[in-house]
Design an enzyme around this catalytic site. Structure first.
Site, mmCIF file in Angstrom:
data_model
loop_
_atom_site.group_PDB
_atom_site.id
_atom_site.type_symbol
_atom_site.label_atom_id
_atom_site.label_comp_id
_atom_site.label_asym_id
_atom_site.label_seq_id
_atom_site.Cartn_x
_atom_site.Cartn_y
_atom_site.Cartn_z
ATOM 1 C CG LEU A 1 8.731 -17.277 -3.468
ATOM 2 C CD1 LEU A 1 8.714 -17.280 -1.943
ATOM 3 C CD2 LEU A 1 9.121 -15.885 -3.983
ATOM 4 C CG HIS B 1 -0.329 1.966 -9.156
ATOM 5 N ND1 HIS B 1 -0.590 1.600 -7.857
ATOM 6 C CD2 HIS B 1 -1.367 2.753 -9.536
ATOM 7 C CE1 HIS B 1 -1.741 2.149 -7.465
ATOM 8 N NE2 HIS B 1 -2.231 2.856 -8.469
ATOM 9 C CG ASP C 1 -2.088 0.939 1.092
ATOM 10 O OD1 ASP C 1 -2.379 1.380 -0.032
ATOM 11 O OD2 ASP C 1 -2.706 1.260 2.130
#
Ligand code: IPE
Ligand code: IPE
Ligand code: MG
Length: 256
Positions: A144, A50, A33
């Site tokens: 991962l 972004h 955020d």
């Protein structure tokens, strides 16, 4: 991590020295955020916030691979984020496509398995195609597990699980009496994965915003004031050092 945390003044090397590699979270989840505020602070359009946030994400994935973290979940776009202006939504969708198209090779080299979670059917076609490509190309990787939450909402996820379980009951495949917490977990987008040990939210906001509502039952939560585009390896290491100071009791009593 609030500014008074003892770890905020330590650099990457110092943090690596104090972190116990045997006590790392198996699953880290991040609410990325603060992109919009980062851009606004610089007089830039939100879309550039972004874009800058993608660079942080690349850093964090690399560090998770280096630390051999098993699962990383990132909140990329919520079921509520459709309320934003269409230009912003489009810029985020384009970033998802560009990011995955440009990075999939490197992600595969690092052994990352891309696993989108959320209402994927509700995403634009180009995004769905790119996600399918990334899943296909990375599905045999054993490093991962990278859960990318897109059009994700915890309430929608639970609602989907309820519908699927109810359908099994209606079809006579499951008895109501057999339904337990495992049944529910097993119908979530994260079925088969461990719950997040650590949830990090950047930008100082202290709320969960419909993220992993079921899975977060006993997650340790770390809120940092750093805006996501400024969140780098050092900040994840700070969160890990902080996590290792927590006493996880799961409703029981202190051990020893
Ligand atoms: C998080 O940054 C990214 C998404 C929600 C897609 P924000 O865009 O929410 O940034 P702020 O909270 O407005 O600063
Ligand atoms: C949560 O952030 C969603 C993502 C980071 C993708 P928001 O910025 O949408 O959350 P609220 O609106 O502040 O709760
Ligand atoms: Mg926000």
């Amino acid at each position: 991590m609030k500014d008074e945390s003892p770890y905020v003044h330590l650099n990457e090397k110092e943090l690596l020295e104090i972190i116990d590699s045997q006590n790392l979270p198996g699953h880290i989840a991040i609410i990325m955020d603060g992109n919009g505020r980062w851009a606004q602070n610089r007089g830039l359009p939100r879309s550039l916030g972004h874009q800058a946030g993608v660079e942080s994400l690349k850093d964090i994935i690399k560090l998770c691979c280096d630390l051999k973290i098993k699962v990383l979940t990132v909140y990329g776009f919520s079921t509520e984020n459709w309320k934003r202006p269409p230009e912003e939504v489009n810029s985020i969708m384009k970033l998802v496509v560009d990011y995955l198209s440009n990075e999939i090779k490197e992600l595969c080299q690092k052994g990352v398995r891309v696993n989108p979670i959320g209402g994927l059917g509700g995403l634009p076609e180009k995004v769905r195609e790119t996600l399918s490509m990334a899943v296909r190309q990375s599905r045999d990787n054993s490093g991962l597990i990278f859960n990318v939450a897109l059009n994700y909402g915890g309430r929608q996820e639970l609602t989907d699980a309820v519908c699927a379980i109810a359908s099994s009951v209606a079809a006579g495949l499951l008895n109501v009496g057999q339904i337990n917490t495992w049944t529910v977990s097993n119908h979530l987008y994260t079925a088969g994965q461990p719950d997040p040990d650590l949830i990090i939210r950047s930008s100082g906001v202290s709320r969960i915003s419909n993220f992993l509502l079921w899975q977060s039952a006993y997650s340790e939560i770390c809120i940092t004031d750093v805006l996501w585009p400024d969140f780098k390896r050092r900040h994840l290491l700070q969160a890990l050092a902080d996590y290792q100071q927590r006493e996880r009791r799961y409703g029981g009593l202190k051990l020893n």
